[in-house]
Write a protein that holds these residues in place. Structure first.
Motif, PDB file in Angstrom:
ATOM      1  N   TRP A   9      35.281  40.651  39.933  1.00 13.97           N
ATOM      2  CA  TRP A   9      36.495  40.048  40.460  1.00 13.97           C
ATOM      3  C   TRP A   9      37.014  40.744  41.708  1.00 13.97           C
ATOM      4  CZ3 TRP A   9      39.745  39.601  35.325  1.00 13.97           C
ATOM      5  CH2 TRP A   9      39.129  38.681  34.471  1.00 13.97           C
ATOM      6  N   LYS A  69      39.040  39.486  44.805  1.00 19.37           N
ATOM      7  CA  LYS A  69      38.593  38.269  45.472  1.00 19.37           C
ATOM      8  C   LYS A  69      39.734  37.255  45.325  1.00 19.37           C
ATOM      9  CE  LYS A  69      33.734  39.065  44.430  1.00 19.37           C
ATOM     10  NZ  LYS A  69      32.576  38.641  43.617  1.00 19.37           N
ATOM     11  N   LEU A 120      36.590  42.519  45.617  1.00 15.99           N
ATOM     12  CA  LEU A 120      35.839  42.402  46.867  1.00 15.99           C
ATOM     13  C   LEU A 120      34.971  43.622  47.130  1.00 15.99           C
ATOM     14  CD1 LEU A 120      38.613  40.945  49.200  1.00 15.99           C
ATOM     15  CD2 LEU A 120      36.489  39.802  48.509  1.00 15.99           C
TER      16      LEU A 120
END
Length: 100
Positions: free
Chosen positions: A81, A12, A83
């Motif tokens: 953390w 992310k 995606l």
């Protein structure tokens, strides 16, 4: 027979630096494993993802890696953390008589 692994990780945006630091620590620890041949962290100039190219002496060394404290700690720390789940491909030399 050697085992090769290719992993693609997409952090992310707000956690990119955290993921990078966690991966750098993972690389350092993994390179000390007795069955590890290489463990390289790469980045692309076209996206913000990370790539790992790994090689292990054999299947047992690769399986042992997945049970290490540093690997399990990395996975636990970074779960929120990323995606999406890490894309992992396990590869074997074409000239070997390996069947899955």
């Amino acid at each position: 027979m050697a085992v090769y692994v290719f992993a693609n990780l997409k952090p992310k945006p707000e956690y990119r630096l955290n993921v990078e630091k966690a991966l750098q620590a993972l690389v350092s620890a993994t390179r000390t494993e007795p069955g590890n041949i290489s463990y390289d962290l790469l980045v692309s100039d076209t996206d913000s993802g990370f790539y790992l190219i790994e090689s292990y002496r054999d299947e047992a060394a690769f399986e042992a890696h997945k049970l290490t404290e540093h690997y399990l700690g990395y996975r636990e720390k970074t779960i929120d953390w990323l995606l999406e789940p890490t894309m992992v491909k396990v590869l074997y030399p074409l000239n070997a008589n390996h069947q899955k």
